[in-house]
Design a protein around this motif. Structure first.
Motif, short mmCIF file in Angstrom:
data_model
loop_
_atom_site.label_atom_id
_atom_site.label_comp_id
_atom_site.label_asym_id
_atom_site.label_seq_id
_atom_site.Cartn_x
_atom_site.Cartn_y
_atom_site.Cartn_z
N ASP A 1 81.60 33.90 112.90
CA ASP A 1 80.22 33.04 112.96
C ASP A 1 79.32 33.88 113.15
O ASP A 1 78.17 34.20 112.58
CB ASP A 1 80.24 31.79 113.81
CG ASP A 1 81.35 30.86 113.28
OD1 ASP A 1 81.29 30.80 112.31
OD2 ASP A 1 81.66 30.02 114.06
N THR A 2 79.34 34.64 114.70
CA THR A 2 78.13 35.45 114.73
C THR A 2 78.04 36.79 113.85
O THR A 2 76.85 37.07 113.68
CB THR A 2 78.53 36.05 116.30
OG1 THR A 2 79.72 36.61 116.21
CG2 THR A 2 78.43 35.09 117.14
N THR A 3 79.10 37.21 113.36
CA THR A 3 78.80 38.35 112.30
C THR A 3 78.17 37.98 111.35
O THR A 3 77.27 38.49 110.75
CB THR A 3 80.04 38.95 112.11
OG1 THR A 3 80.88 39.16 113.42
CG2 THR A 3 80.27 40.16 111.79
N ILE A 4 78.62 36.92 110.82
CA ILE A 4 77.89 36.10 109.62
C ILE A 4 76.37 35.94 109.69
O ILE A 4 75.62 36.42 109.06
CB ILE A 4 78.65 35.20 108.85
CG1 ILE A 4 79.84 35.56 108.46
CG2 ILE A 4 77.66 34.42 107.87
CD1 ILE A 4 80.75 34.32 108.16
N ALA A 5 76.15 35.42 110.84
CA ALA A 5 74.90 35.07 111.42
C ALA A 5 73.82 36.23 111.44
O ALA A 5 72.70 36.23 110.56
CB ALA A 5 74.64 34.37 112.71
N SER A 6 74.46 37.40 112.05
CA SER A 6 73.66 38.62 112.02
C SER A 6 73.40 39.17 110.76
O SER A 6 72.49 39.95 110.64
CB SER A 6 74.00 39.45 113.33
OG SER A 6 75.43 39.40 113.33
N TYR A 7 74.35 39.08 109.97
CA TYR A 7 74.29 39.87 108.62
C TYR A 7 73.46 39.09 107.66
O TYR A 7 72.49 39.59 107.15
CB TYR A 7 75.77 39.75 107.96
CG TYR A 7 75.72 40.07 106.36
CD1 TYR A 7 75.25 41.23 106.06
CD2 TYR A 7 75.95 39.19 105.31
CE1 TYR A 7 75.16 41.58 104.55
CE2 TYR A 7 75.95 39.45 103.91
CZ TYR A 7 75.49 40.78 103.77
OH TYR A 7 75.44 41.07 102.36
N LEU A 8 73.45 37.88 107.87
CA LEU A 8 72.22 36.76 107.10
C LEU A 8 70.65 37.20 107.58
O LEU A 8 69.88 37.27 106.76
CB LEU A 8 72.61 35.63 107.02
CG LEU A 8 73.97 35.00 106.23
CD1 LEU A 8 74.31 33.70 106.39
CD2 LEU A 8 73.88 35.65 104.85
N GLU A 9 70.81 37.21 108.79
CA GLU A 9 69.49 37.52 109.40
C GLU A 9 68.84 38.83 109.05
O GLU A 9 67.82 38.92 108.56
CB GLU A 9 69.88 37.69 110.92
CG GLU A 9 68.61 37.29 111.86
CD GLU A 9 69.04 36.89 113.20
OE1 GLU A 9 68.04 37.29 114.08
OE2 GLU A 9 69.80 36.05 113.58
N SER A 10 69.79 39.72 108.96
CA SER A 10 69.22 41.22 108.52
C SER A 10 68.95 40.90 107.07
O SER A 10 68.03 41.68 106.64
CB SER A 10 70.41 42.11 108.63
OG SER A 10 71.39 42.09 107.56
N LEU A 11 69.47 40.23 106.31
CA LEU A 11 69.00 40.21 104.97
C LEU A 11 67.54 39.39 104.70
O LEU A 11 66.78 40.09 104.10
CB LEU A 11 70.14 39.20 104.13
CG LEU A 11 71.37 39.89 103.86
CD1 LEU A 11 72.23 39.02 102.85
CD2 LEU A 11 71.06 41.13 103.15
N HIS A 12 67.53 38.16 105.07
CA HIS A 12 66.27 37.65 104.87
C HIS A 12 65.95 36.63 106.02
O HIS A 12 65.77 35.49 106.03
CB HIS A 12 65.85 37.11 103.70
CG HIS A 12 67.05 36.70 102.98
ND1 HIS A 12 67.61 37.20 101.69
CD2 HIS A 12 68.38 36.00 102.99
CE1 HIS A 12 68.45 36.87 101.30
NE2 HIS A 12 68.85 36.03 102.25
N GLY A 13 65.85 36.96 107.05
CA GLY A 13 65.55 36.25 108.37
C GLY A 13 66.63 34.94 108.53
O GLY A 13 66.24 34.06 109.43
N GLY A 14 67.58 35.17 107.96
CA GLY A 14 68.74 34.30 108.22
C GLY A 14 68.48 33.01 107.68
O GLY A 14 69.27 31.92 108.20
N ALA A 15 67.90 32.94 106.67
CA ALA A 15 67.58 31.57 106.23
C ALA A 15 68.68 30.80 105.15
O ALA A 15 69.34 29.75 105.38
CB ALA A 15 66.46 31.56 105.35
N GLN A 16 69.07 31.67 104.31
CA GLN A 16 70.27 30.99 103.31
C GLN A 16 71.49 31.63 103.28
O GLN A 16 71.78 32.80 103.77
CB GLN A 16 69.64 30.99 101.99
CG GLN A 16 69.29 32.62 101.45
CD GLN A 16 68.34 32.65 100.13
OE1 GLN A 16 67.25 32.91 100.17
NE2 GLN A 16 68.81 31.91 99.17
N LEU A 17 72.41 31.16 102.26
CA LEU A 17 73.71 31.45 102.32
C LEU A 17 73.91 32.60 101.24
O LEU A 17 73.26 32.52 100.29
CB LEU A 17 74.72 30.42 101.99
CG LEU A 17 74.95 29.50 103.01
CD1 LEU A 17 75.85 28.28 102.52
CD2 LEU A 17 75.73 29.96 104.32
#
Lengths: 278, 248
Positions: free
Chosen positions: B232-248
């Motif tokens: 969960d945490t790894t995915i969250a920070s990955y998505l955050e790095s992409l575009h502020g963590g908004a979408q899947l």
């Protein structure tokens, strides 16, 4: 030694890949396995017409078998050669033609060229079986020699396997290899006494004497060709029905194991890089 | 039995980018033996551990080195530096149905493919019914596989691979094969796998399925390991790095 164990452990895979080649080869043909006989028979026909009827090549009759049939004499050398040439050529391409497999699955890569030895060898066994029957019908008492023939067949298979291991790796790095080798094999065939008796070379060699002031004759150089020994041994056994020259037999064994050792060494050294180099 | 199934220890993998490659003997001779290349490090000093019995996801953008790492795990590539050690038998599922011979029947191909994947004849025979059942092609098992639909082909390939029964299974994005029903079956198989205490390492671009299936994840970017830990945490920070963590 550990490498040997790994190869041994994949013998079942080797058997399965060989079966794949054998079963897949003549699928959807009406004559099936019979096609494996057609090629050598057609070649035999052509060579017999050209060399026996037009050029009048006369090999010495079998001693002590007394056989004197050019077509049969030819086949005793031609079938081993065809096996050898096919193993080398197919084995050489075996890694490239299975590139998809090599890049996606881990397995002992050595089974790919070796499976070609198996599948071509299967056809060869079939052809040799037919040849033995033909020899027997022609009055050759070939039966007692069959065990030694099988040993020599194994030696030739080992020699061919060694060469195809080396060439399959070379072919991955340089695709020129396959074109180069197919020319080389043509030259090699004519440098081996398959369609003419070695006595013709002996005559020429005597006429020229020692080369460049040394005692080395053309015949000495000519006989460095390992296939010359193999063909000689096969003819002695099958056509002449006599014990093979022990020196020839020993040289066959030395060539075979030398080729296999170098082949295994080369293959093992570059096996790990194959997936990347493809 | 230790709790670490796979240990990736300071692994680096280099590829050569050829500007002028000696692919023929002619060019090798003409240019002397040198070919002009520069080194490209697809993996740079990656280290992590995969606990036994976990489902481990590898995430990252395209070209981040996930597939290279997977191929190193599958022993197809060999890293220049570092080592990868395993506990038990490892099987890789990078492509399904590799090594199928189109003219041979499904039955013959099951045995062939099984042995390519490292199963003995006895194992395949023992699992044959299960494989055929799972693939759902029993009606056509004696037909040549070239007559199979692409779905049937993939399902049969997948059914064999999933039945290799390794301790560690390495999976590239093959989960997206087949119809919904078959995908359901596959997910169930992964759950069974996990319950049996086996380890799964998978690469996926679908964050949804990673989040659903994996308990641990590692995030790679440009060949470097950015983060490893709970999925969960790894995915969250990955998505955050992409575009502020908004979408899947």
């Amino acid at each position: 030694m550990r490498y040997m164990n790994e190869v041994l452990a994949s013998r079942e895979l080797l058997a399965n890949l060989t079966l794949r080649e054998i079963r897949g080869q003549y699928k959807r043909t009406i004559f099936g396995q019979l096609w494996s006989l057609v090629n050598p028979l057609a070649t035999m026909l052509v060579y017999t017409i050209v060399f026996a009827f037009i050029l009048r090549v006369t090999p010495p009759p079998g001693n002590p078998s007394g056989l004197n049939i050019f077509a049969v004499w030819l086949l005793c050398g031609l079938l081993p050669w065809a096996f050898f040439a096919n193993v080398v050529q197919q084995g050489m391409g075996s890694i490239i033609s299975n590139a998809g497999l090599v890049q996606k699955v881990y397995f002992s890569r050595i089974v790919l060229p070796l499976s070609k030895v198996g599948s071509v060898g299967y056809n060869w066994l079939f052809e040799m079986g037919v040849l033995v029957v033909v020899l027997a019908l022609c009055g050759s008492f070939v039966w007692p020699w069959i065990p030694i023939v099988i040993i020599v067949m194994v030696l030739l298979a080992i020699f061919a396997a060694g060469l195809s291991l080396m060439l399959s790796v070379a072919n991955v790095h340089f695709r020129d290899t396959q074109y180069f080798v197919s020319i080389l094999m043509q030259i090699w065939m004519y440098l081996t006494p398959i369609i003419y008796p070695i006595s013709l070379v002996e005559d020429q060699s005597k006429a020229h004497g020692g080369l460049f002031g040394t005692s080395i004759t053309i015949l000495d150089i000519y006989r460095l060709n390992p296939l010359e020994r193999f063909v000689a041994v096969f003819r002695q056994l099958l056509y002449d029905n006599t014990w093979p020259n022990p020196q020839d037999l020993l040289l066959c064994a030395i060539w075979a194991f030398a080729a296999l050792t170098i082949g295994l060494w080369v293959f093992r050294k570059s096996e790990k890089g194959l997936a990347e180099a493809l | 039995m230790s709790d670490i199934a796979v240990q990736v220890d300071h692994v680096s993998k280099k590829f050569r980018l050829y500007h002028e490659r000696n692919q023929s003997i002619k060019s090798a001779i003409m240019r002397g033996r040198r070919s002009v290349h520069e080194d490209f490090w697809a993996l740079k000093d990656v280290s992590f551990e995969v606990p036994t019995g976990s489902t481990f996801g590898l995430i990252g953008s395209n070209g981040s080195g996930k597939s290279t790492l997977l191929k190193c795990l599958a022993k197809i590539y060999y890293p220049e530096k570092g080592t990868i050690s395993y506990q038990g038998r490892i099987a890789a599922l990078l492509e399904v149905g590799s090594g199928f011979h189109p003219e041979l029947s499904g039955r013959e191909n099951v045995f062939l493919n099984g042995s390519i994947l490292g199963m003995s004849k006895k194992e395949v025979t023992g699992k044959f019914d299960e494989i055929v059942d799972f693939s759902g092609v029993e009606q056509f098992i004696d037909q040549p596989v070239k007559n199979y639909s692409s779905g049937m082909y993939v399902r049969l390939g997948f059914a064999i691979a999933i039945n290799v029964d390794p301790d560690v299974l390495v999976v590239d994005e093959v989960l997206s094969v087949g119809d919904a029903e078959f995908q359901e079956k596959c997910s169930q198989k992964f759950v069974d796998f996990k319950e049996a205490g086996k380890t799964v390492i998978l690469v996926s671009h679908s964050m949804e399925s990673v989040r659903e299936m994996c308990d641990h994840a590692a995030w790679l970017s440009h060949g470097e390991l950015i983060q490893v830990g709970k999925a969960d945490t790894t995915i969250a920070s990955y998505l955050e790095s992409l575009h502020g963590g908004a979408q899947l």
